[in-house]
Design an enzyme around this catalytic site. Structure first.
Site, PDB file in Angstrom:
ATOM      1  N   GLU A 107     -26.599  -9.843   8.515  1.00 31.29           N
ATOM      2  CA  GLU A 107     -26.206  -8.742   9.399  1.00 31.29           C
ATOM      3  C   GLU A 107     -26.399  -9.213  10.829  1.00 31.29           C
ATOM      4  OE1 GLU A 107     -28.767  -5.451   8.508  1.00 31.29           O
ATOM      5  OE2 GLU A 107     -28.205  -5.454   6.396  1.00 31.29           O
ATOM      6  N   LYS A 137     -27.773  -9.108  14.429  1.00 34.46           N
ATOM      7  CA  LYS A 137     -29.014  -8.532  14.955  1.00 34.46           C
ATOM      8  C   LYS A 137     -28.678  -7.855  16.276  1.00 34.46           C
ATOM      9  CE  LYS A 137     -33.883  -9.677  15.541  1.00 34.46           C
ATOM     10  NZ  LYS A 137     -34.133  -9.030  16.824  1.00 34.46           N
ATOM     11  N   ASP A 177     -29.207  -5.912  19.679  1.00 31.59           N
ATOM     12  CA  ASP A 177     -30.302  -6.020  20.629  1.00 31.59           C
ATOM     13  C   ASP A 177     -30.531  -4.688  21.329  1.00 31.59           C
ATOM     14  OD1 ASP A 177     -32.330  -7.105  22.007  1.00 31.59           O
ATOM     15  OD2 ASP A 177     -31.105  -8.282  23.386  1.00 31.59           O
ATOM     16  N   TYR A 199     -29.312   0.194   9.729  1.00 35.28           N
ATOM     17  CA  TYR A 199     -29.427  -1.019   8.931  1.00 35.28           C
ATOM     18  C   TYR A 199     -30.329  -0.864   7.710  1.00 35.28           C
ATOM     19  CZ  TYR A 199     -33.450  -1.829  12.073  1.00 35.28           C
ATOM     20  OH  TYR A 199     -34.592  -1.693  12.794  1.00 35.28           O
ATOM     21  N   LYS A 214     -32.263 -16.517  15.620  1.00 40.65           N
ATOM     22  CA  LYS A 214     -31.938 -16.057  16.973  1.00 40.65           C
ATOM     23  C   LYS A 214     -31.015 -17.030  17.675  1.00 40.65           C
ATOM     24  CE  LYS A 214     -35.545 -13.140  18.444  1.00 40.65           C
ATOM     25  NZ  LYS A 214     -35.715 -12.462  19.695  1.00 40.65           N
ATOM     26  N   CYS A 229     -32.645  -4.721  60.097  1.00 40.81           N
ATOM     27  CA  CYS A 229     -31.447  -4.736  59.253  1.00 40.81           C
ATOM     28  C   CYS A 229     -30.579  -5.945  59.618  1.00 40.81           C
ATOM     29  CB  CYS A 229     -30.670  -3.441  59.463  1.00 40.81           C
ATOM     30  SG  CYS A 229     -29.050  -3.471  58.656  1.00 40.81           S
ATOM     31  N   CYS A 255     -27.255  -4.342  61.461  1.00 38.45           N
ATOM     32  CA  CYS A 255     -27.251  -3.587  62.725  1.00 38.45           C
ATOM     33  C   CYS A 255     -28.555  -3.740  63.500  1.00 38.45           C
ATOM     34  CB  CYS A 255     -26.975  -2.104  62.454  1.00 38.45           C
ATOM     35  SG  CYS A 255     -28.393  -1.274  61.707  1.00 38.45           S
ATOM     36  N   CYS A 305     -32.276   0.621  55.530  1.00 37.27           N
ATOM     37  CA  CYS A 305     -31.893   0.713  56.928  1.00 37.27           C
ATOM     38  C   CYS A 305     -31.572   2.180  57.182  1.00 37.27           C
ATOM     39  CB  CYS A 305     -30.665  -0.153  57.194  1.00 37.27           C
ATOM     40  SG  CYS A 305     -29.851   0.247  58.749  1.00 37.27           S
ATOM     41  N   CYS A 345     -24.891   2.226  60.783  1.00 33.27           N
ATOM     42  CA  CYS A 345     -24.889   0.808  60.416  1.00 33.27           C
ATOM     43  C   CYS A 345     -23.549   0.476  59.742  1.00 33.27           C
ATOM     44  CB  CYS A 345     -26.073   0.563  59.486  1.00 33.27           C
ATOM     45  SG  CYS A 345     -26.139  -1.077  58.789  1.00 33.27           S
TER      46      CYS A 345
HETATM   47  S1  IVH Z   1     -34.083  -5.201   9.623  1.00 30.48           S
HETATM   48  C1  IVH Z   1     -38.381  -5.202   8.054  1.00 30.48           C
HETATM   49  N1  IVH Z   1     -31.635  -5.466  10.573  1.00 30.48           N
HETATM   50  O1  IVH Z   1     -34.809  -6.451  15.029  1.00 30.48           O
HETATM   51  C2  IVH Z   1     -37.047  -5.489   8.620  1.00 30.48           C
HETATM   52  N2  IVH Z   1     -33.424  -5.326  12.103  1.00 30.48           N
HETATM   53  O2  IVH Z   1     -37.165  -8.248  15.088  1.00 30.48           O
HETATM   54  C3  IVH Z   1     -36.683  -4.524   9.661  1.00 30.48           C
HETATM   55  N3  IVH Z   1     -32.765  -5.363  14.448  1.00 30.48           N
HETATM   56  O3  IVH Z   1     -37.318  -4.055  14.721  1.00 30.48           O
HETATM   57  C4  IVH Z   1     -35.576  -4.867  10.482  1.00 30.48           C
HETATM   58  N4  IVH Z   1     -30.590  -5.528  14.100  1.00 30.48           N
HETATM   59  O4  IVH Z   1     -35.148  -3.358  15.829  1.00 30.48           O
HETATM   60  C5  IVH Z   1     -32.948  -5.358  10.857  1.00 30.48           C
HETATM   61  N5  IVH Z   1     -29.425  -5.684  11.293  1.00 30.48           N
HETATM   62  C6  IVH Z   1     -30.722  -5.550  11.564  1.00 30.48           C
HETATM   63  C7  IVH Z   1     -31.205  -5.500  12.884  1.00 30.48           C
HETATM   64  C8  IVH Z   1     -32.564  -5.396  13.111  1.00 30.48           C
HETATM   65  C9  IVH Z   1     -31.553  -5.437  15.004  1.00 30.48           C
HETATM   66  C10 IVH Z   1     -34.038  -5.290  15.176  1.00 30.48           C
HETATM   67  C11 IVH Z   1     -34.934  -4.173  14.720  1.00 30.48           C
HETATM   68  C12 IVH Z   1     -36.231  -4.808  14.336  1.00 30.48           C
HETATM   69  C13 IVH Z   1     -36.161  -6.107  15.055  1.00 30.48           C
HETATM   70  C14 IVH Z   1     -37.001  -7.113  14.327  1.00 30.48           C
END
Ligand code: IVH
Length: 686
Positions: free
Chosen positions: A113, A115, A117, A246, A334, A428, A431, A446, A451
């Protein structure tokens, strides 16, 4: 390294990490990038292990921050764990080997999946209804932010489908329609997911804030965390927070469920499940998916920092179990942050519309994530001093939410002599008026109203799309008008003549006429636009609209006390104070009188905003109602803060249906949008 040195280094790292952690969780603003944080944490972990110096209070032993004070605390019965991270593809193979060894076979599969942010949230549903929304906090307890969570439109207030039953046959579908769904859910279930903000919405929000002289957020994640920790859900409702689900927690002993199925169920229930997800037969598939998504990520409308790899089969997860911090059945790969290194050849100061001085790093051009970067914001004086950024320094820059690159830190080169520390000038740059910094503010300002950069950006704001929308009055023309002394304040615009305009560069007779017509036409703009165009500090589009609705005329607005102003939903003491002081200023009074005499609209026709009960909710009306006209229903919805749209989509919250409702009602049923009759609708607002 001697043990004593290691100890000192460990203490040092702990302190740095603690500070960063507090800033991240308690203040919802970052001190360092995630990557940097992870690097320091890894360094600390290695030192602690090598020298056997682990202590319970070390950041290596904890998951996250403490919950903040202002919200009720909730315990998470099932802890919200974090994930083990890696930046290395080889370590993914190690992970796979571990899984294979622990399970003793290879009959498992994975799901990859994206991730997302943002910020993790936990939702609890009882009898199909949302009853709790919480932050992760330290993983075992977090904040109860239910009122804020309820404003997020991607989160259903009520689950749309009984996740435990298949309803494929017609008969079953009929049964679903007639029997109330709430009887058919497992009594309790939980959904977990990531709240986040899309890049474009984030950029717009930040530029609005900048214009209003408010502090901007460093990236969408901080904006999300900062927003969800606000005390006022009405403000949260206006911020563009979204969510991907998720995880689904159902306690029904079905050990044969898979993650793939859970995500499908979540979608049927009305959630947006992770939109990038892929079943993987084995770790090789996982590598392929990572490759594919790494290329795709810069085209996504939101930020992602990696890929989460999870065992697909629930029963194997149970066998693999978890450590105190993270499950053994999942790992996060990551992506490297999008960073580049460049040199600051100059630090310049930019003067904003309200006089705010923003320091900017002028960089040697460098390419970063597909574009050439020449400038990066340095935010304010404190930020520069904290990072000790100086002219001539090599710096790491990072893209924060697509648009504005920022300086992450300085790359110190031992032998290189550095320039002098940054010092804010007293005057400034435009001016030469004296700069001031109010005690509660981060920015220097300012205060000279005349200005030139301020005058120019005030005029640009006045003419902009959301304000008076004057076609042809852009930056280039405004610069000339101000330079030639033809315009210094808004009323001057309405006294321009073709004779005055034609001598300007690139201004033929035709374009001069067009411009004058466009200026003339702006006199028709409604009160709320005029109010916004005035450029009162903290008064953005929404506040201007709310003010215009609540006070309906300039006279009553100028007479309103701060207390009366604060009675309007979106207005607190800070905005009220700013509005009062704007109208108290004799120069502004004179200017407004002139504008009114010229024929601008200082009176509004729209009604009072009565409540925020329907804030963030979108309605579609169809059919004829027993006791009210459609226009009445429409204005009822609006005065309670709701929105009307003409067609039903998955973003529609309610369809209010009367007699002889047509295809809209069918669509509502198809999309499982809640349908209300007149009585149910009236009950919502009374
Ligand atoms: S699963 C125990 N799936 O990443 C597993 N987390 O570093 C729980 N996050 O706290 C997380 N996308 O906030 C999972 N597809 C995804 C995610 C995801 C983002 C975040 C989540 C978690 C953090 C862990």
């Amino acid at each position: 390294m001697k043990p004593s040195e290691a100890r000192e280094k460990i203490n040092n790292l702990k302190q740095q990490l603690k500070k960063a952690n507090d800033a991240y969780y308690q203040e919802a603003s970052p001190l360092m990038s995630d990557h940097e944080f992870d690097r320091l944490l890894d360094e600390l972990r290695l030192l602690e292990e090598t020298y056997d110096l682990q202590t319970p209070d070390s950041p290596t032993q904890r998951i996250g921050g403490q919950p903040t004070k202002e919200f009720p605390t909730v315990i998470h019965p099932v802890p919200m764990l974090s994930l083990s991270n890696t930046y290395s593809r080889n370590e993914l193979d190690d992970f796979d080997r571990r899984v294979k060894n622990l399970l003793g076979h290879e009959n498992y599969s994975y799901i990859a999946e994206l991730k997302y942010d943002g910020m993790a949230i936990r939702l609890r549903y009882e009898h199909g209804k949302l009853i709790l929304g919480a932050t992760r906090g330290d993983g075992t307890q977090g904040d109860d932010i239910t009122p804020n969570i309820r404003t997020i439109r991607d989160i259903p207030m009520e689950i749309k489908f009984d996740p435990l039953e298949k309803k494929d046959s017609l008969k079953e579908k009929e049964a679903y329609k007639t029997s109330p769904p709430s009887d058919r859910y497992p009594d309790e279930l939980e959904v977990r997911g990531e709240a986040y903000m899309e890049l474009s919405a984030f950029a717009k929000m930040n530029s609005d804030r900048e214009e209003q002289g408010e502090a901007t957020f460093a990236n969408p994640r901080n904006a999300t965390a900062g927003t969800l920790k606000l005390q006022d859900p009405a403000i949260v409702a206006r911020r563009p927070i979204r969510m991907f689900a998720y995880d689904l927690l159902i306690d029904d002993n079905n050990k044969n469920r898979t993650q793939v199925e859970k995500l499908n169920l979540l979608e049927k229930m009305g959630f947006r499940a992770c939109e990038y997800r892929e079943w993987c037969a084995g770790i090789n598939d996982v590598h392929n998916v990572i490759e594919k998504w790494a290329a795709l990520r810069k085209d996504l409308p939101y930020e992602t920092d990696g890929v989460v790899i999870k065992i697909n089969e629930e029963r194997y997860r149970e066998i693999l179990g978890e450590t105190a911090k993270a499950p053994r059945w999942a790992i996060a790969y990551k992506f490297e942050a999008e960073q580049a290194i460049s040199r600051i050849h100059e630090i310049t100061l930019q003067v904003g519309r309200l006089g705010t001085i923003t320091p900017v790093a002028e960089l040697d051009p460098v390419s970063l994530a597909g574009s050439t970067i020449r400038r990066a914001t340095l935010h304010n004086e404190d930020e520069i001093l904290r990072k000790d950024i100086r002219k001539g320094d090599q710096v790491v820059i990072e893209k924060a939410g697509e648009i504005i690159p920022q300086v992450v830190n300085v790359v110190l080169q031992e032998k290189k002599k550095r320039g002098a520390p940054f010092k804010m000038p007293e005057n400034c740059p435009a001016c030469h008026a004296k700069l001031v910094r109010l005690p509660e503010e981060a920015a220097w300002r300012c205060t000279n109203n005349q200005c030139p950069p301020q005058v120019r950006s005030r005029l640009e704001h006045f003419a902009s799309r959301d304000a008076m929308d004057i076609d042809g009055l852009g930056e280039a023309v405004i610069n000339q008008l101000v330079a030639e002394g033809l315009v210094t304040k808004f009323p001057d615009l309405y006294h321009l003549t073709p004779e005055k305009l034609v001598p300007l560069e690139r201004m033929a007779e035709k374009s001069a006429d067009n411009l004058i017509q466009a200026i003339e036409k702006s006199k028709e703009k409604p009160f709320e636009k005029v109010l916004y165009a005035l450029g009162i500090r903290f008064v953005g589009v929404t506040v201007a609209r709310d003010l215009a609705r609540a006070f309906t005329s300039l006279e009553s607005l100028t007479k309103a006390s701060e207390e009366e102003l604060c009675r309007v939903d979106s207005i607190g003491p800070r905005i009220a104070g700013s509005v009062r002081s704007f109208f108290k200023n004799p120069e502004n009074q004179k200017m407004i009188e002139e504008l009114a005499a010229l024929g601008l609209q200082f009176r509004s026709e729209s009604q009072h905003q009565v409540s925020n009960k329907l804030a963030g909710k979108s309605f579609v009306l169809t059919g004829s109602m027993p006791s009210m006209k459609r226009s009445e229903a429409k204005s009822l919805i609006e005065i309670h803060g709701g929105k009307i749209t003409s067609s039903v989509s998955k973003y529609t919250d309610f369809v209010v249906a009367g007699e002889e409702a047509g295809s809209k009602l069918d669509n509502a049923r198809k999309l499982r949008v809640t349908v209300l009759d007149e009585a149910a609708f009236l009950k919502m607002i009374n």
